[in-house]
Write a protein that holds these residues in place. Structure first.
Motif, short mmCIF file in Angstrom:
data_model
loop_
_atom_site.label_atom_id
_atom_site.label_comp_id
_atom_site.label_asym_id
_atom_site.label_seq_id
_atom_site.Cartn_x
_atom_site.Cartn_y
_atom_site.Cartn_z
N ALA A 1 75.66 -48.32 16.38
CA ALA A 1 75.59 -47.23 15.48
C ALA A 1 74.85 -47.29 14.24
N LEU A 2 74.96 -48.36 13.65
CA LEU A 2 74.32 -48.62 12.30
C LEU A 2 72.85 -48.87 12.61
N ASN A 3 72.65 -49.46 13.71
CA ASN A 3 71.06 -49.53 14.10
C ASN A 3 70.22 -48.44 14.03
N ASN A 4 71.05 -47.31 14.68
CA ASN A 4 70.59 -46.04 14.88
C ASN A 4 70.77 -44.86 13.93
N SER A 5 71.27 -45.64 12.71
CA SER A 5 71.75 -44.72 11.68
C SER A 5 70.56 -44.75 10.43
N PRO A 6 70.56 -43.60 9.67
CA PRO A 6 69.86 -43.73 8.46
C PRO A 6 69.85 -44.93 7.64
N HIS A 7 70.94 -45.53 7.92
CA HIS A 7 71.13 -46.86 6.86
C HIS A 7 70.82 -48.17 7.26
N ALA A 8 70.30 -48.11 8.29
CA ALA A 8 70.02 -49.41 9.12
C ALA A 8 69.29 -50.51 8.29
N ASN A 9 68.28 -49.88 7.41
CA ASN A 9 67.36 -50.91 6.67
C ASN A 9 67.80 -50.94 5.05
N ASN A 10 69.19 -50.56 5.11
CA ASN A 10 69.79 -50.80 3.73
C ASN A 10 71.39 -51.07 3.55
N THR A 11 71.46 -51.74 4.61
CA THR A 11 72.96 -52.16 5.02
C THR A 11 73.06 -53.82 5.18
N MET A 12 73.78 -54.37 4.44
CA MET A 12 74.25 -55.62 4.43
C MET A 12 75.39 -56.03 5.46
N ILE A 13 75.33 -56.72 6.43
CA ILE A 13 76.50 -56.95 7.41
C ILE A 13 77.12 -58.42 7.23
N VAL A 14 78.51 -58.45 6.98
CA VAL A 14 79.13 -59.40 6.76
C VAL A 14 80.12 -59.74 7.75
N LEU A 15 80.18 -60.69 8.80
CA LEU A 15 81.10 -61.02 9.82
C LEU A 15 81.74 -62.42 9.66
N TRP A 16 83.13 -62.32 9.66
CA TRP A 16 83.80 -63.48 9.44
C TRP A 16 85.20 -63.21 10.26
N SER A 17 85.94 -64.53 10.52
CA SER A 17 87.27 -64.68 11.11
C SER A 17 88.04 -65.15 9.99
N ASP A 18 89.43 -64.89 10.19
CA ASP A 18 90.41 -65.53 8.99
C ASP A 18 90.71 -66.68 9.23
N ASN A 19 90.73 -67.35 10.67
CA ASN A 19 90.98 -68.72 10.69
C ASN A 19 90.79 -68.95 12.37
N GLY A 20 90.86 -70.13 12.62
CA GLY A 20 90.40 -70.51 13.91
C GLY A 20 91.61 -70.78 15.04
N PHE A 21 91.45 -71.52 15.93
CA PHE A 21 92.56 -71.36 17.10
C PHE A 21 92.48 -72.36 17.83
N HIS A 22 93.61 -73.04 18.06
CA HIS A 22 93.64 -74.11 19.19
C HIS A 22 94.09 -73.61 20.51
N LEU A 23 93.37 -74.19 21.39
CA LEU A 23 93.87 -73.93 23.07
C LEU A 23 94.06 -75.34 23.73
N GLY A 24 94.68 -76.23 23.14
CA GLY A 24 95.28 -77.44 23.56
C GLY A 24 94.42 -78.45 22.97
N GLN A 25 93.58 -78.35 22.17
CA GLN A 25 92.98 -79.42 21.47
C GLN A 25 93.96 -80.18 20.58
N LYS A 26 93.96 -81.64 20.47
CA LYS A 26 95.10 -82.18 20.04
C LYS A 26 96.49 -81.88 20.47
N HIS B 1 97.64 -79.02 20.76
CA HIS B 1 98.23 -77.98 19.98
C HIS B 1 97.71 -76.65 20.52
N TRP B 2 98.51 -75.60 20.01
CA TRP B 2 98.21 -74.27 20.34
C TRP B 2 98.39 -73.25 19.08
N MET B 3 97.55 -72.40 19.26
CA MET B 3 97.63 -71.30 18.04
C MET B 3 96.87 -72.03 16.99
#
Length: 453
Positions: free
Chosen positions: A290-315, A317-319
């Motif tokens: 939607a952003l790429n197809n909008s008039p704002h495509a060339n003047n928008t900074m995108i910041v993507l992040w996650s708040d924390n990681g996650f274990h699925l049995g490493q060490k 440990h879970w969660m």
């Protein structure tokens, strides 16, 4: 006990911060100073490094995240400031350490602890931006209705309990239309905001939730990962033998590993997490398209992040709620307006650097002094030296320091762990109890908060 192979040279090596010379790709040109870019922030709940562009899992399918990474600065060693949602998000959204926010417990909020103090969107609004948030950006949000798995058994993992009760660590495929899911609604609200008329630059934050348990996503995303072909983590049998009582208790908390494995559900859980990642990836794709197809495509900074990681049995440990790599390393990338190529940055950075970076690019004054720093110099000159060890705090007084070479953990009771992550990326070999490493731990202590008297 297996034989441990240790690099003896490590004991005499000086502490090295996550440093410069790690950037790969062309230098990135900043937008003209007179132009204030829009900002699209995308927050993803509990996403570890299982993305295609970080290669944390060999089978994960994240085409939309990978496409965004291909035109972003990718911080390959980005770390949260706390391995829990409630503490990590206020830190990331204020540029403050956990010690400065005072928020570490699940029932605390930033504004309750810091009444009248701005978070990022408040500063952006004061700086002339139209600020809008949808979904789980800060820790407080409304999930709304969601479809649940159907069938005779309401919980796939009904035997395992967490602090939130039965079913809190659960998963299962859903039927019906995508639009019934919260993440679809959050993406659509973001799309509608992008397409609405704007008289000011906008700050739009959209937070996706379904990589957080329970993993209830449409059936076709489960079908992407045939369970009989799933790769699951392979911790060595003696992985906890060199930990102290506190480290072992954290690894084994809730008894999730025994609960999952005695039900034969390890592959099921990994399948469900991968399915949820691909589901969220599809919603990120809707938003970016939607952003790429909008008039704002060339003047928008995108910041993507996650708040924390996650274990699925490493060490075993879970969660999350641990200070090892899987709980603390997070996806974090920044795409500047008109950026078309990828820069892979190996310097260690902290999520508390995110807010100062956004304010810097948007020419917005911070409302207070911050513990984080702007990453703009590192983004625009990626090969420069960068020596800022990252501090992660859990339960107020348990802390970890991450540098390019070392992870050093110090628990409140004085128990310690040290890992040479260049030689031992999975953190199997705790060096803290071995002769010859005291000088390294003493040097890393400089970056720890003071011990409680």
């Amino acid at each position: 006990m297996r034989r441990r192979t240790l690099l003896q040279a490590a004991a005499s090596t000086a502490v090295v911060g996550c440093g410069g010379g790690g950037g790969q790709g062309a230098e990135v040109n900043a937008p003209p100073a007179a132009v204030k870019p829009n900002v699209l922030m995308i927050a993803i709940d509990d996403l570890n490094d299982w993305t295609g562009y970080l290669t944390g899992h060999p089978q994960v399918k994240t085409p939309h995240l990978d496409a965004l990474a291909a035109r972003s600065t990718v911080f390959e060693r980005a770390y949260c400031n706390s391995p829990t949602c409630s503490a990590s998000r206020p830190s990331a959204l204020t540029g403050l350490s956990i010690q400065s926010t005072g928020v570490w417990a699940e029932d605390q909020t930033f504004h309750e602890v810091n009444p009248g103090k701005d978070m990022l969107w408040g500063m952006m609004t004061k700086g002339g931006y139209e600020s809008t948030l949808f979904g789980k950006v800060n820790h407080q949000f409304s999930l709304g209705p969601q479809p649940m798995p159907t069938g005779t058994q309401p919980f796939a993992n009904r035997q395992c309990f967490s602090s939130k009760g039965p079913g809190a660590f659960d998963w299962g495929p859903t039927q019906g239309d995508d639009s019934e899911h919260p993440d679809y609604r959050f993406a659509q609200q973001g799309i509608d905001t992008i397409n609405a008329p704007h008289t000011k630059p906008f700050f739009l934050a959209v937070g996706f939730v379904r990589t957080h348990v329970g993993w209830y996503v449409p059936q076709r995303f489960f079908d992407m990962y045939p369970k009989d072909q799933i790769y699951i983590p392979q911790p060595p049998d003696d992985d906890l033998n060199d930990l102290g009582p506190t480290g072992k208790a954290i690894a084994e908390q809730w008894d999730f590993h025994n609960c999952i494995t005695r039900q034969g559900l390890w592959a099921d859980a990994v399948q469900a997490y991968l399915a949820s990642i691909s589901w969220v990836d599809s919603q990120v794709g809707r938003l970016i398209n939607a952003l790429n197809n909008s008039p704002h495509a060339n003047n928008t900074m995108i910041v993507l992040w996650s708040d924390n990681g996650f274990h699925l049995g490493q060490k075993f440990h879970w969660m999350k709620q641990a200070l090892w790599e899987e709980s603390t390393r997070v996806p974090f990338l920044i795409s500047l307006p008109k950026q078309t190529s990828s820069v892979r940055q190996s310097a260690c950075v902290s999520l508390r650097d995110m807010t100062p970076t956004i304010l810097d690019y948007c020419q917005v004054a911070p409302s207070y002094s911050m513990d984080g720093v702007s990453l703009r110099p590192l983004i625009e000159s990626p090969t420069q030296a960068w020596n800022r060890p990252v501090l992660t705090t859990h339960n107020e007084f348990d802390n970890a320091i991450r540098t390019e070479r070392w992870r050093y953990i110090r628990y409140e009771n004085g128990e310690r762990e040290l890992y040479d992550v260049q030689a031992d990326s999975a953190e199997h070999n705790n060096l803290a109890g071995l002769a010859g490493y005291e000088a390294i731990m003493a040097d890393l202590e400089r970056y720890m908060p003071p011990r409680r008297a």
